[in-house]
Design a protein around this motif. Structure first.
Motif, short mmCIF file in Angstrom:
data_model
loop_
_atom_site.label_atom_id
_atom_site.label_comp_id
_atom_site.label_asym_id
_atom_site.label_seq_id
_atom_site.Cartn_x
_atom_site.Cartn_y
_atom_site.Cartn_z
N VAL A 1 9.87 -1.38 9.79
CA VAL A 1 9.21 -1.04 11.07
C VAL A 1 7.77 -1.67 11.22
O VAL A 1 6.94 -1.46 10.47
CB VAL A 1 9.23 0.73 11.06
N PHE A 2 7.85 -2.17 12.44
CA PHE A 2 6.67 -2.84 12.89
C PHE A 2 5.52 -1.67 13.12
O PHE A 2 6.04 -0.74 13.97
CB PHE A 2 6.84 -3.81 13.90
N LEU B 1 0.83 -1.20 -0.21
CA LEU B 1 0.01 0.01 -0.26
C LEU B 1 1.01 1.00 0.10
O LEU B 1 1.91 1.24 0.55
CB LEU B 1 -0.75 0.04 1.21
N PRO B 2 0.51 2.33 -0.72
CA PRO B 2 1.36 3.68 -0.28
C PRO B 2 1.28 3.78 1.19
O PRO B 2 0.41 3.76 1.68
CB PRO B 2 0.50 4.52 -1.24
N LEU C 1 8.09 0.07 5.19
CA LEU C 1 9.29 -0.30 4.60
C LEU C 1 10.02 1.12 4.17
O LEU C 1 9.36 1.79 3.43
CB LEU C 1 9.29 -1.12 3.40
N GLN C 2 11.00 1.64 4.66
CA GLN C 2 11.78 2.65 4.32
C GLN C 2 12.69 2.41 3.13
O GLN C 2 13.67 1.49 3.40
CB GLN C 2 12.72 3.13 5.42
N ARG D 1 6.57 2.62 1.92
CA ARG D 1 5.58 2.01 1.42
C ARG D 1 4.96 1.21 2.90
O ARG D 1 5.98 0.92 3.69
CB ARG D 1 5.93 0.68 0.57
N LEU D 2 3.93 0.90 2.67
CA LEU D 2 3.41 -0.01 3.73
C LEU D 2 3.21 -1.50 3.31
O LEU D 2 2.96 -1.74 1.98
CB LEU D 2 1.81 0.30 3.89
#
Length: 127
Positions: free
Chosen positions: A73-74, A37-38, A65-66, A46-47
């Motif tokens: 990152v959770f 997902l954006p 996500l970086q 992104r997610l």
């Protein structure tokens, strides 16, 4: 090496001391099977949504996500039957609000050094 960051306040809220849930989350991240997902309002991120099957039933886990660092990152871990776990999409207003709250809390924890790390080889990770 890719890193999964667990902001401590989010980990406490989402699964507490349930080590089985934490292991499921780490396992889902290591498999790298996600719906993307954006990350609205967050450039370069992104997610990632993972579907988790557990003894407690189906779960949904969300990561951020970086792209620049490759760090993940959770953000949240919710069961089906939960208003957010049932519909992890921006069409669900509760989801959008929960994502904004989780990203803000994650940033506070990371800046304060209040996070734990899991590692994996980068092979097979999303880019």
């Amino acid at each position: 090496m890719a890193r999964l960051l667990f902001p401590r306040s989010l980990a406490r809220r989402e699964f507490g001391r349930d080590l089985a849930a934490r292991d499921e989350i780490v396992g889902a991240w290591r498999k790298s099977v996600f719906d993307e997902l954006p990350a609205k309002g967050v450039a370069g991120c992104r997610l990632l949504k993972a579907y988790v099957t557990s003894a407690r039933g189906p779960q949904r886990t969300l990561f951020l996500l970086q792209a620049a660092s490759g760090d993940t990152v959770f953000l949240m871990h919710r069961p089906k039957g939960d208003p957010i776990g049932d519909n992890m999409s921006y069409g669900n207003p509760a989801f959008g609000k929960a994502v904004d709250t989780a990203m803000s809390q994650a940033l506070r924890d990371i800046v304060a050094g209040e996070f734990d790390v899991e590692m994996r080889e980068k092979t097979g990770t999303p880019s």
